[in-house]
Scaffold this motif. Sequence first.
Motif, mmCIF file in Angstrom:
data_model
loop_
_atom_site.group_PDB
_atom_site.id
_atom_site.type_symbol
_atom_site.label_atom_id
_atom_site.label_comp_id
_atom_site.label_asym_id
_atom_site.label_seq_id
_atom_site.Cartn_x
_atom_site.Cartn_y
_atom_site.Cartn_z
ATOM 1 N N ALA A 60 0.779 -1.227 0.027
ATOM 2 C CA ALA A 60 0.033 -0.091 0.099
ATOM 3 C C ALA A 60 0.947 1.355 -0.062
ATOM 4 N N ASP A 61 0.671 2.190 -1.183
ATOM 5 C CA ASP A 61 1.317 3.218 -1.112
ATOM 6 C C ASP A 61 0.719 4.269 -1.696
ATOM 7 N N GLU A 62 0.781 5.693 -0.850
ATOM 8 C CA GLU A 62 -0.118 6.709 -1.063
ATOM 9 C C GLU A 62 0.706 7.944 -0.665
ATOM 10 N N TRP A 63 0.545 9.110 -1.391
ATOM 11 C CA TRP A 63 1.230 10.485 -0.895
ATOM 12 C C TRP A 63 0.001 11.443 -0.918
ATOM 13 N N ALA A 64 -0.071 12.339 0.249
ATOM 14 C CA ALA A 64 -1.069 13.079 0.150
ATOM 15 C C ALA A 64 -0.907 14.513 0.912
ATOM 16 N N GLN A 65 -1.735 15.528 0.340
ATOM 17 C CA GLN A 65 -1.479 16.760 1.064
ATOM 18 C C GLN A 65 -2.844 17.221 1.826
ATOM 19 N N GLY A 66 -2.459 17.619 3.106
ATOM 20 C CA GLY A 66 -3.708 17.986 3.988
ATOM 21 C C GLY A 66 -3.671 19.537 4.386
ATOM 22 N N PHE A 67 -4.751 20.266 4.762
ATOM 23 C CA PHE A 67 -4.784 21.215 5.302
ATOM 24 C C PHE A 67 -5.882 21.171 6.281
ATOM 25 N N ILE A 68 -5.473 21.680 7.630
ATOM 26 C CA ILE A 68 -6.515 21.957 8.658
ATOM 27 C C ILE A 68 -6.740 23.283 9.323
ATOM 28 N N GLY A 97 -4.658 -0.209 -6.868
ATOM 29 C CA GLY A 97 -4.007 -1.425 -6.326
ATOM 30 C C GLY A 97 -2.992 -1.143 -5.383
ATOM 31 N N ARG A 98 -2.786 0.416 -5.099
ATOM 32 C CA ARG A 98 -1.900 0.775 -3.885
ATOM 33 C C ARG A 98 -2.699 1.391 -3.002
ATOM 34 N N ALA A 99 -3.889 1.644 -2.868
ATOM 35 C CA ALA A 99 -4.749 2.383 -1.868
ATOM 36 C C ALA A 99 -5.032 1.805 -0.692
ATOM 37 N N LEU A 145 -6.366 8.461 2.167
ATOM 38 C CA LEU A 145 -7.274 8.876 1.221
ATOM 39 C C LEU A 145 -8.446 8.014 1.406
ATOM 40 N N PRO A 146 -9.772 8.429 0.954
ATOM 41 C CA PRO A 146 -10.901 7.566 0.862
ATOM 42 C C PRO A 146 -10.876 6.721 -0.332
ATOM 43 N N VAL A 147 -11.516 5.267 -0.132
ATOM 44 C CA VAL A 147 -11.521 4.476 -1.379
ATOM 45 C C VAL A 147 -12.922 4.192 -1.769
#
Length: 420
Positions: free
Chosen positions: A63-71, A102-104, A109-111
């Motif tokens: 499982a491999d993901e990259w994300a940007q978040g703002f709070i 295939g990597r989620a 992140l939502p799926v």
Amino acid sequence: MFKTPHLGGMAFSLSVLALAGGMPSPAQADFFADSKASLLIRNYYYNRDFRQEGGSSTGQSHADEWAQGFILNYESGFTEGALGFGIDAVGMWGIRLDSSPGRAGTGLLPVHNDGDVPNDYGKMGAALKLRYSKSLLRYGTLFPRMPTVMPNETRLFPTYFRGASLVSQEIDGLTLNVGRLTHLIERNSSASEDITMVNKGMKGLDPTDQFDFAGIKYKWSDNLTTAYDYANLDNNYHQHFFTLNHRLPIDGLRSLATDLRFARSSDDGDSNVDNKAINAMFVYKQAAHSFGLGYQKMIGDTGFAYIAGTDPYLVNFAQVNDFANPGEKSWQLRYTYDFATLGIPGLTFMTRYLSGRDIRRVDGSKGEEWERDIYVDYVFQSGLLKNLSLQWRNAVLRNDGSGNDLDENRLIVTYTMPLL
């Protein structure tokens, strides 16, 4: 919960969250002058490599993901008078930087049901607060932190709830906490859901919109605190939780901290929940060095009972595993070093090793597992980069066939910008 229209092809939405804060006296209260606001920017890369033959239970090799978040956090003051009103707010917006079906499944992140990962997602909610003397009532979106419910905060966004809570500190040193949670919003979801529990050998579990809690905590001195908490997840379980925290100063550089926890969970409705959880953690600190020794034992027909999407309040809950299976006994060795002693304030290192045995499987056999974690953290202390945090999280988990074998790395960059 609702979303605003798409802005530039990306959905932006806000979520309102009850945040812990002080309770100023009526004479000091000012709704606008006492307001606080900040923007937290978090960049998160997550990689989990499944090492067992055939991959994970879903067939994934990794499982491999990259994300940007703002709070965006906002916390108002209170209106004038003996009875003060206010509001606390937070907006959450997450952007997919890299992912695929295939990597989620990292929790960033939502799926969707078809396996697709959206380009972005956001949340919105509201919580009103009412203060009288040293008591504070909140209603709406809540983020409680108690032994019986500890929302997960280890991904892009935290898990949070809807409900009502009352915290009272009318007597010095004594804190009373009572409330009800009705819905949960997962860390990687915008949807409001019924509350469920983690299945550790349980049967007869039902989603519910009723989680009741109450707690009393007393600070006997600067070095000794005891607490009792009760919780009931309707038609699932009852739980009694006792905690004791003590710090023994030895001299100016040395101290010994003791953390004792005991929880009794029993059935409610048609469930079969039956668990006693014994926890003990001892940490010896000498200057920049800290040495920890932990022990945890599960007694009863099932594992430890806690809400899905939250963290169990257990001393051996680590980066990946909770060591809370039926019959499991586990111990932990931990070492921490603070580089401030070497003239690098803000830099810390932690490593720990945990081992569990006597896991009671469905077929009657016993299993074993272990986990090793390494954490490196650096927080800039001054200058233009003040409040910038860099984190590396590494974990290795292995077992003898009762779960996933995996290697995991997390790289997290967080910057907090004060706005008010």
